[in-house]
Scaffold this active site. Structure first.
Site, PDB file in Angstrom:
ATOM      1  N   GLU A  81       5.180 -16.371  27.047  1.00 24.46           N
ATOM      2  CA  GLU A  81       5.984 -15.235  26.646  1.00 24.46           C
ATOM      3  C   GLU A  81       5.482 -14.661  25.327  1.00 24.46           C
ATOM      4  OE1 GLU A  81      10.067 -16.592  28.852  1.00 24.46           O
ATOM      5  OE2 GLU A  81       9.966 -16.818  26.693  1.00 24.46           O
ATOM      6  N   CYS A  95       5.422 -11.080  18.386  1.00 25.43           N
ATOM      7  CA  CYS A  95       5.419 -12.534  18.276  1.00 25.43           C
ATOM      8  C   CYS A  95       4.597 -13.091  19.442  1.00 25.43           C
ATOM      9  CB  CYS A  95       6.866 -13.015  18.338  1.00 25.43           C
ATOM     10  SG  CYS A  95       7.062 -14.780  18.329  1.00 25.43           S
ATOM     11  N   CYS A 106      10.420 -30.518  19.116  1.00 22.30           N
ATOM     12  CA  CYS A 106      11.503 -30.353  18.140  1.00 22.30           C
ATOM     13  C   CYS A 106      12.822 -30.217  18.901  1.00 22.30           C
ATOM     14  CB  CYS A 106      11.262 -29.117  17.275  1.00 22.30           C
ATOM     15  SG  CYS A 106       9.722 -29.203  16.348  1.00 22.30           S
ATOM     16  N   CYS A 109      14.388 -26.659  19.784  1.00 21.93           N
ATOM     17  CA  CYS A 109      13.502 -25.611  20.289  1.00 21.93           C
ATOM     18  C   CYS A 109      13.342 -25.702  21.807  1.00 21.93           C
ATOM     19  CB  CYS A 109      12.145 -25.737  19.604  1.00 21.93           C
ATOM     20  SG  CYS A 109      10.887 -24.639  20.266  1.00 21.93           S
ATOM     21  N   GLY A 155       4.380 -22.773  21.325  1.00 23.81           N
ATOM     22  CA  GLY A 155       3.233 -23.585  20.932  1.00 23.81           C
ATOM     23  C   GLY A 155       3.050 -23.761  19.441  1.00 23.81           C
ATOM     24  N   GLU A 156       2.192 -24.707  19.084  1.00 25.44           N
ATOM     25  CA  GLU A 156       1.888 -24.992  17.684  1.00 25.44           C
ATOM     26  C   GLU A 156       0.470 -24.468  17.393  1.00 25.44           C
ATOM     27  OE1 GLU A 156       3.117 -26.045  14.710  1.00 25.44           O
ATOM     28  OE2 GLU A 156       1.041 -25.722  14.129  1.00 25.44           O
ATOM     29  N   SER A 187       2.735 -19.488  11.843  1.00 26.13           N
ATOM     30  CA  SER A 187       3.806 -20.429  11.525  1.00 26.13           C
ATOM     31  C   SER A 187       3.459 -21.805  12.078  1.00 26.13           C
ATOM     32  CB  SER A 187       5.116 -19.932  12.154  1.00 26.13           C
ATOM     33  OG  SER A 187       6.127 -20.911  12.008  1.00 26.13           O
ATOM     34  N   LEU A 211      10.401 -25.713   8.163  1.00 27.37           N
ATOM     35  CA  LEU A 211      10.865 -26.878   7.403  1.00 27.37           C
ATOM     36  C   LEU A 211      12.103 -27.496   8.051  1.00 27.37           C
ATOM     37  CD1 LEU A 211       9.639 -28.066   4.855  1.00 27.37           C
ATOM     38  CD2 LEU A 211      11.491 -27.003   3.567  1.00 27.37           C
ATOM     39  N   HIS A 212      13.184 -26.745   8.072  1.00 24.95           N
ATOM     40  CA  HIS A 212      14.411 -27.069   8.819  1.00 24.95           C
ATOM     41  C   HIS A 212      15.205 -28.277   8.326  1.00 24.95           C
ATOM     42  CE1 HIS A 212      12.830 -23.986  11.298  1.00 24.95           C
ATOM     43  NE2 HIS A 212      12.037 -24.725  12.009  1.00 24.95           N
ATOM     44  N   ASN A 286      19.489 -20.127  17.217  1.00 21.66           N
ATOM     45  CA  ASN A 286      19.783 -19.574  18.539  1.00 21.66           C
ATOM     46  C   ASN A 286      20.047 -20.724  19.491  1.00 21.66           C
ATOM     47  OD1 ASN A 286      19.202 -16.748  18.051  1.00 21.66           O
ATOM     48  ND2 ASN A 286      17.103 -17.435  17.755  1.00 21.66           N
ATOM     49  N   CYS A 327      13.614 -16.607  18.759  1.00 22.07           N
ATOM     50  CA  CYS A 327      12.794 -17.773  18.451  1.00 22.07           C
ATOM     51  C   CYS A 327      13.393 -19.025  19.057  1.00 22.07           C
ATOM     52  CB  CYS A 327      12.737 -17.997  16.951  1.00 22.07           C
ATOM     53  SG  CYS A 327      11.872 -16.725  16.082  1.00 22.07           S
TER      54      CYS A 327
HETATM   55  N1  SAH Z   1       5.260 -24.210  16.431  1.00 15.97           N
HETATM   56  C1  SAH Z   1       5.305 -23.317  15.347  1.00 15.97           C
HETATM   57  C2  SAH Z   1       5.397 -21.870  15.750  1.00 15.97           C
HETATM   58  C3  SAH Z   1       6.332 -21.569  16.873  1.00 15.97           C
HETATM   59  S1  SAH Z   1       8.060 -21.843  16.580  1.00 15.97           S
HETATM   60  C4  SAH Z   1       6.435 -23.689  14.413  1.00 15.97           C
HETATM   61  O1  SAH Z   1       7.260 -24.510  14.775  1.00 15.97           O
HETATM   62  O2  SAH Z   1       6.443 -23.151  13.322  1.00 15.97           O
HETATM   63  C5  SAH Z   1       8.430 -20.421  15.616  1.00 15.97           C
HETATM   64  C6  SAH Z   1       9.727 -20.459  14.849  1.00 15.97           C
HETATM   65  O3  SAH Z   1      10.851 -20.482  15.727  1.00 15.97           O
HETATM   66  C7  SAH Z   1       9.825 -21.666  13.976  1.00 15.97           C
HETATM   67  O4  SAH Z   1      10.226 -21.376  12.665  1.00 15.97           O
HETATM   68  C8  SAH Z   1      10.832 -22.456  14.703  1.00 15.97           C
HETATM   69  O5  SAH Z   1      11.385 -23.376  13.923  1.00 15.97           O
HETATM   70  C9  SAH Z   1      11.788 -21.385  15.188  1.00 15.97           C
HETATM   71  N2  SAH Z   1      12.770 -21.839  16.157  1.00 15.97           N
HETATM   72  C10 SAH Z   1      12.631 -22.831  17.032  1.00 15.97           C
HETATM   73  N3  SAH Z   1      13.758 -23.020  17.732  1.00 15.97           N
HETATM   74  C11 SAH Z   1      14.642 -22.107  17.285  1.00 15.97           C
HETATM   75  C12 SAH Z   1      15.997 -21.785  17.637  1.00 15.97           C
HETATM   76  N4  SAH Z   1      16.642 -22.451  18.584  1.00 15.97           N
HETATM   77  N5  SAH Z   1      16.596 -20.766  16.979  1.00 15.97           N
HETATM   78  C13 SAH Z   1      15.931 -20.075  16.031  1.00 15.97           C
HETATM   79  N6  SAH Z   1      14.662 -20.339  15.672  1.00 15.97           N
HETATM   80  C14 SAH Z   1      14.021 -21.338  16.283  1.00 15.97           C
HETATM   81 FE1  SF4 Z   2       8.616 -27.403  17.314  1.00 14.01          FE
HETATM   82 FE2  SF4 Z   2       7.382 -25.016  17.018  1.00 14.01          FE
HETATM   83 FE3  SF4 Z   2       6.726 -26.673  19.037  1.00 14.01          FE
HETATM   84 FE4  SF4 Z   2       9.088 -25.459  19.052  1.00 14.01          FE
HETATM   85  S1  SF4 Z   2       7.096 -24.476  19.173  1.00 14.01           S
HETATM   86  S2  SF4 Z   2       8.670 -27.640  19.557  1.00 14.01           S
HETATM   87  S3  SF4 Z   2       9.576 -25.410  16.863  1.00 14.01           S
HETATM   88  S4  SF4 Z   2       6.464 -27.088  16.848  1.00 14.01           S
END
Ligand code: SAH
Ligand code: SF4
Length: 334
Positions: A81, A95, A106, A109, A155-156, A187, A211-212, A286, A327
């Site tokens: 996506e 994005c 995570c 996510c 993805g990362e 990111s 960071l979170h 979200n 996100c």
């Molecule tokens: N993997 C990378 C980039 C993709 S995630 C990373 O984690 O940074 C991009 C952003 O979406 C990150 O800041 C992530 O923490 C945020 N994100 C993930 N799950 C989310 C959610 N449920 N609500 C809002 N933001 C979220």
């Molecule tokens: Fe974590 Fe980013 Fe991967 Fe989602 S996309 S699992 S926030 S590292």
């Protein structure tokens, strides 16, 4: 489009063909080589056969008409996506995804729940741009351009480092897309090796860190990668980046009800974040199943603690919740 394939085919052609082809693809934004009318017929055909410009995507629009999500089907049928956000001030921010799924799991996510299928090629990343650049042009006219690209989709990015950097090179290249490096952001969840490599890149691409949580215990619970790449080590790598590149770094902090949004959490975060080039971006969570978003009261309190302490902090509102384009909701349900 397979860029290397294009370049290979054009090697046997006169030099000016590359300019014509690049203008067609990246400036005129054609999706069929036949529309690049200054190329000879036989070359058009060869390119359509071996170097197709098609991107197979389906667009969903949010109710407010500001967010568009594309579900893109790749050549091997995997789906990713990409999300376009249109701001009042005229910016169009895209994005992009860097992988099909994500290995890091995570807890908050949606992508993390899918696991990882594979990484994307640089062409597949650039195709997300081409898809939406064409869409914008068609729907809103010639003057509408993508102004920013953020690697915050599925993805990362730092676990697909080389392809992400190659895609950035194409995005940034004047001969290709010509988007300013300062308008591109990557990111990461805090892959230290990636941050270190990124510190040595010449291009002025922005860095964001997810960071979170303000301590290892909580962060490891939410983000399993923290057991390996620990909070303080991530921050040390960021400081090294800042001393080399002299650039701001954005720290993303999701606010999750009763999990990481207490006053104490805010104070702990403030202590870590009170540094000159650190910026904190608070994000409303979200819903993806596991948790609830913080209340307005808690969000305000959290932001106030940071601001009172002198931390550079903002609150980001979220786009496209109704089409699961926000996100962390990117998990290609369809
Ligand atoms: N993997 C990378 C980039 C993709 S995630 C990373 O984690 O940074 C991009 C952003 O979406 C990150 O800041 C992530 O923490 C945020 N994100 C993930 N799950 C989310 C959610 N449920 N609500 C809002 N933001 C979220
Ligand atoms: Fe974590 Fe980013 Fe991967 Fe989602 S996309 S699992 S926030 S590292």
């Amino acid at each position: 489009m397979k860029l290397e394939k294009l370049q290979l085919i054009l090697k046997d052609e006169p030099g000016f063909r590359e300019k014509q082809a690049f203008e067609g693809v990246f400036k005129k934004l054609v999706s069929d080589w036949n529309e690049v009318t200054n190329l000879p017929k036989n070359l058009q055909e060869k390119l359509n056969e071996q170097c197709s410009l098609e991107v197979d995507g389906k667009v969903f629009e949010s109710k407010d008409g500001k967010t568009f999500k594309a579900l893109i089907t790749l050549k091997d049928s995997e789906k990713i996506e990409a999300v376009l956000m249109r701001y009042e001030d005229g910016r169009n921010s895209l994005c992009v995804s860097s992988q099909v799924g994500c290995a890091l799991g995570c807890k908050f996510c949606a992508t993390g729940k899918m696991g990882i299928k594979r990484s994307l090629s640089s062409d597949e990343i650039v195709d997300q741009f081409l898809f939406f650049a064409r869409f914008l042009k068609e729907k809103f006219g010639e003057n509408e351009k993508i102004t920013n690209v953020i690697f915050m989709g599925m993805g990362e990015p730092f676990l697909n480092y080389d392809n992400v950097m190659k895609a950035i090179e194409i995005l940034n290249d004047e001969k290709a897309i010509g988007l300013g490096a300062r308008n591109i952001s990557v990111s990461t969840s805090g892959i230290i090796e990636g941050i270190k490599k990124f510190s040595d890149e010449e291009r002025q691409v922005n860095l964001a860190i997810s960071l979170h949580a303000p301590n290892d215990e909580l962060r490891s619970e939410l983000m399993p990668i923290n057991k390996k790449d620990k909070l303080q080590d991530v921050l040390n790598a960021v400081d090294e980046y800042i001393s080399k590149r002299k650039r701001k770094v954005m720290f993303e902090y999701l606010l999750i009800d009763g999990v990481n949004d207490s006053e104490e959490n805010a104070k702990e975060l403030a202590t870590l974040m009170k540094k000159p080039l650190y910026m904190v971006n608070l994000i409303n969570y979200n819903p993806t199943g596991n948790f609830n978003p913080s209340s307005k009261k808690n969000v305000d309190r959290f932001l106030n603690v940071l601001k009172k302490t002198g931390v550079n902090a903002t609150l980001r509102h979220s786009f496209g919740g109704d089409i699961k384009a926000a996100c962390g909701q990117l998990a290609n349900e369809s």
